[in-house]
Design a protein around this motif. Sequence first.
Motif, short mmCIF file in Angstrom:
data_model
loop_
_atom_site.label_atom_id
_atom_site.label_comp_id
_atom_site.label_asym_id
_atom_site.label_seq_id
_atom_site.Cartn_x
_atom_site.Cartn_y
_atom_site.Cartn_z
N UNK A 520 -36.22 -31.72 -19.68
CA UNK A 520 -35.96 -30.63 -21.28
C UNK A 520 -37.12 -31.42 -21.99
N UNK A 528 -42.47 -27.80 -26.46
CA UNK A 528 -42.09 -26.24 -27.31
C UNK A 528 -41.86 -26.97 -28.72
N UNK A 531 -42.27 -24.42 -32.43
CA UNK A 531 -41.72 -23.28 -32.04
C UNK A 531 -40.88 -23.74 -32.81
N UNK A 533 -38.04 -23.82 -33.76
CA UNK A 533 -35.96 -24.96 -33.72
C UNK A 533 -36.22 -26.23 -34.31
N UNK A 537 -32.25 -30.29 -29.76
CA UNK A 537 -31.15 -29.56 -30.41
C UNK A 537 -30.29 -29.45 -28.69
N UNK A 543 -26.12 -25.97 -32.68
CA UNK A 543 -26.36 -24.79 -32.40
C UNK A 543 -26.52 -23.96 -31.13
N UNK A 544 -25.00 -25.07 -30.47
CA UNK A 544 -24.73 -24.63 -29.02
C UNK A 544 -23.90 -23.80 -29.10
N UNK B 165 -23.34 -14.58 -24.48
CA UNK B 165 -22.97 -14.94 -24.81
C UNK B 165 -22.31 -16.27 -23.83
N UNK B 270 -29.32 -16.51 -36.43
CA UNK B 270 -30.62 -16.56 -36.31
C UNK B 270 -30.80 -17.88 -35.19
N UNK B 272 -31.54 -20.40 -32.33
CA UNK B 272 -31.24 -20.28 -30.84
C UNK B 272 -30.10 -20.28 -30.34
N UNK B 273 -29.66 -19.65 -29.22
CA UNK B 273 -28.78 -20.25 -28.10
C UNK B 273 -29.39 -19.17 -26.97
N UNK B 279 -27.25 -24.40 -20.74
CA UNK B 279 -26.98 -25.93 -21.61
C UNK B 279 -28.26 -26.42 -21.37
N UNK B 281 -31.23 -25.36 -21.96
CA UNK B 281 -32.79 -25.30 -22.79
C UNK B 281 -32.57 -25.09 -23.75
N UNK B 282 -30.77 -25.20 -24.15
CA UNK B 282 -30.47 -24.05 -25.27
C UNK B 282 -30.60 -23.67 -26.36
N UNK B 283 -31.38 -24.09 -26.57
CA UNK B 283 -31.85 -24.49 -28.49
C UNK B 283 -33.05 -24.19 -28.28
N UNK B 284 -34.23 -24.03 -26.93
CA UNK B 284 -35.52 -23.45 -27.02
C UNK B 284 -35.91 -21.75 -27.07
N UNK B 285 -37.05 -21.84 -27.89
CA UNK B 285 -36.92 -20.48 -27.70
C UNK B 285 -37.01 -20.09 -29.23
#
Lengths: 887, 292
Positions: A520, A528, A531, A533, A537, A543-544, B165, B270, B272-273, B279, B281-285
């Motif tokens: 990851x 990534x 992108x 973000x 993170x 962010x989670x 969620x 806004x 990313x989650x 968890x 790749x939570x903030x990928x996107x």
Amino acid sequence: MDLQKTIYKKLLPVVFSSTKKITIHMKSFVSIVILLCMFLTVSAQTKTIYTCPMHPEVQMSKAGVCPKCGMTLEARKITAKKVQPKKKVEPKKPVKEVEKPVQHSEHHNTITEEKKLPSTDAKKEVLNQATERVNQAPGKAVEYHLYITDAMVNYTGKLKKGFAVNGQIPMPTLTFTEGDTAVIYVHNRLNEETSLHWHGLILPNKYDGVPWMTQRPIKAGETKLYTFPIVQNGTYWYHSHTTMQEQSGLYGAFIIKKKANSPKVRESDLIPDYSLVLSEWTDYKPKNVHRMLHNATDWFAIKKNAAQSYAEAAQAGHFKTKLKNEWKRMMAMDVSDVYYDKFLTNGKPENSWNLLSGSRAKAGDKVRLRVVNGGASTYFWLKYAGGKITVVANDGEDVEPVEVDRLIIAVAETYDLVVTIPADSTAFEFLATAEDRTKSTSLWIGSGIKQLALPLPRLKYFEGMKMMNGMMKMNGDLDDMGMNMSLNQMDMNVVMYPEITGEAKKKGTTEPREVEIDSNSKKDAGVMQGMDHSGHNMYNSNAMSDIVTLNYAMLRAPYKTTLPNAPTKTYHFELTGNMNRYVWTIDNKTVSEADKILIKKGENVRIIMHNNSMMRHPMHLHGHFFRVLNGQGEYSPLKNTLDLMPMETDTIEFAATESGDWFFHCHILYHMMSGMGRVFSYENSPVNDELPDRKLADRKLFKDDRAFHFMAENDFATNGNDGMAMYQNTRWSINTEWRLGYTRHHGQEVETHIGRYLGKMQWLMPFIGFDWRYRKIETDHMGMKDYETNLFGQTNTKDNRRQFSLGVVYTLPMLVQAQAEVYHDGNVRLQLMREDIPIAKRLRMHFMVNTDKEYMGGFKYILGKNVSLTTHYDSDMGFGAGISLNY
Amino acid sequence: MKSIILMTAVALFSTAIANAQIKNATTETVKVYGNCSMCETTIEKAANNKNISKADWNEETKMATITYDSKKTTVDAVLKNMALAGYDSPKYLAPDEAYNKLPGCCKYERESKPVTKVDHSKMDHSKTAMKHDEHAGHDMQTQSKDQQEANQLQPVFDNYFSVKDALVKTDGATASAKAATLLLAIKAVKMETLKADEHTAWMEWEKNIKSHAQAISETKDVATQREHFSSLSTGIYILTKSAKSNLQVYWQNCPMFNDGKGANWLSKESAIKNPYYGSMMLTCGKTIEEIK
């Protein structure tokens, strides 16, 4: 709470001081003051209290029985009222002749009770100063008397020794207004030395309160005057800086209000406020806690149910994780070192604030909490049952208000928080949970039915272990995998927080996560990029989840904090440590091992810190505010204590504007006492007259981290008596092991090693040794002696053997100790040994095998802090079982 | 006959043991709010602390008879545990999160909880809408009536976000449960009252979102759920665009899902989650469209 102290000790001096005061004030020509004092004295003189002969702290205004033991209260006439902070407020008065600038005369810094004259002079002087200050700033002298006494406290059902000031824990809240002059008399009524440090205050060096660095300790029975102008505002605190006294009750809030007409006054300064001192209590003596930590005790982990043994790991489906953890030479990790019996809000497990007496809180009212973390080693999570929390100040300095759901307060930090009371006739819980989540403490805000906050769920320890495995390199360094962590924005521990990352998965419902940590982050770094973000993170809790957690990057000063234009000196500090041996250092050097860092008045000092240890460290700088470079540019916030999580790098900078020696250290008490700190020393500072002999002072100062810690263990078994004793400090180790057989054939053996640990991780220890062994070597029926031969064909022939040796011990992966030893007769011995393999929560296994063809293996079941049941098999002595006692 | 005697003996014996368990026993009766027999189980379980405390809750009277060892604990401590399990008493109010977690049948009327004064100027609409869903009525007053009528599809969107969620947390069980609620919300939509644009979109997509919601509700396997969620998101996306919602939502994209084919989802934030990897790749996107 059950505080006991000697009433005589406490009351007599007050009698003195109040009579004394009359003379002083009479001399000081200020009629208002006289009247005020007279009034106070008169009202005090008529006082009769009813007190319990057994519980002197019980002081009632009416006759009756003691609420604690039921004994009849005795009437006692006292000429002073109940001891409490004596706040003498000198009203503004016309300025008299002002000739010299504020000066603190030297001879009265330390006043013993016997010498009353100098103290009278001192007070006169103080009053003059106060008068003098009027010209520069319209402030006043605010005087406090602090009586430090022994106290018996009862938090757990057992009476234990603690310290109290004016009969209370925490110490009284001292309140000032910016521009005042603090006049604080500290009366040491202990049988030991003490000192008080004014945490976060900008003051003359000699009043900073670090024994042997800025002052002589206040000896038993002495009184010391700390007096300094108050040049700032906000929430601060004060505590003892002597040994472990802070752990036992010597901490309190130090509140400075803004001047009423100050342009800095904001809405949050005008609402009701409450000082909330968080702390913790342990029934163990703090010195013993420190000793146990140095001896790698796992008793605290057992008490916290966080031993993280193999059995528990297997149950959670994390056996491999545990294996890998030990392979990387880590012991069970936790977010805190010490087990505490209680966590306290202003000295109580639960406390309540009914707001201003009389007026009840209305729905929609906003109130301000001045939160001080006076704990010795506990970080607290702060949450409020009534909704969001608005952070308005940190470490005493205002910040732009920022709204969060929760925040963690590091040891020694202060936060000012504004919360709203959302409904009538309800008490809302302000919940402070220890970072390890073992326990919590609450403040109820308002009165009525109690609205609870949701408690924080237990940590997922094995997720944390897995995370650490991923970060730990084989050489003991931490690898942040290019994440450039800083400012608490990414919290590796989120993997352990069920409220952010979900409940712990049950065994069986596995998820392919193991590999992902690596892949990851690589993807994060590579694919990534670009992108939408902001970098990596995966550990950013904001962010989670929906929960907004405060981090340092969110703090912004309301005004520019840029430093004056001056040359900048930059220092790099690596925070280093070693949990196994409880060594905590900066750049692998303790305070005593490192030189003082010389800085020049007028320059700017920048410190870049990287935490390469496995624990977090709240780094505190005395006597200065530093800017935290957190991306807010000119509005970077000012702080005096900055927390660094493992692997974080932060940059701070400050203007060198003072003189003298200032301590910069980790504020976790046990880390500081282990030597984690540095001294910033201003070049060409005037000699501190308190400490004319610098060499002596340094020696005394360094004593703390040079201290040796003793431990011993003895196993009384059916097949012999085995034991060991160790005497160790940061680098040196003297240890001796004995094996005493009950028969001549089994013999008796004592091995002593003196060694020095090398390297940051201290995996290597060369040593010199001395062996003594007595054993009757058996003669068989042919008259042949049954010599023992080792693997190398070497024999030893003597019944009574005395040998010197040279050797080296190295800690292998899996925490196996490999030892090679050469004796002066040429014999060689190689040995592998592992102790305390955590099989189950309380079950430990150990083994030893060596080239003398000796081997041993056994189990230990831990019954209590000092007692275990044991069983082992020994190649010399056979099978046995017994009871092991350890200290 | 023998067996009856034996059973009686066992029964007597066990009662004797049960009574003998708590020393210094003190008994108090306190009102504890609750609804049903499921509540009873939860309440009693929360009070039960071996040899220290236990409780018997009566569904009819809502009274809990609490027996406890007065040397070891207090009735307050027992009530606190009940509150942490989600049940109000005259002494303690349950944390909202704990109450919200109760199963639907247990969501009793929170009489003792005082009305929360909400600062309307500061409340943003997304939060209000979410609360409406979660609090199931007790703070209905915080939501204006016309707003409810204005958007019939709101419950569908809200439940969609709940499913999302749950997937963000890689929580298959919750995702399944939320999808079931989503299904109910879909069924509850009265098509005839929808506005023209919504009506068209609903006609076209109702079947699709229904089937995927159902598929998610029928499994607890997160991987399967995520596949369906990808399709579900497309339908909801179209609906959101047609609906004149006053809600700001974000149409976000995960380029990696489904072997690099990518997948999208809707979010109220806004930030990313990513619901497709949890968890890992939570903030990928990235956000590809903002919908208002």
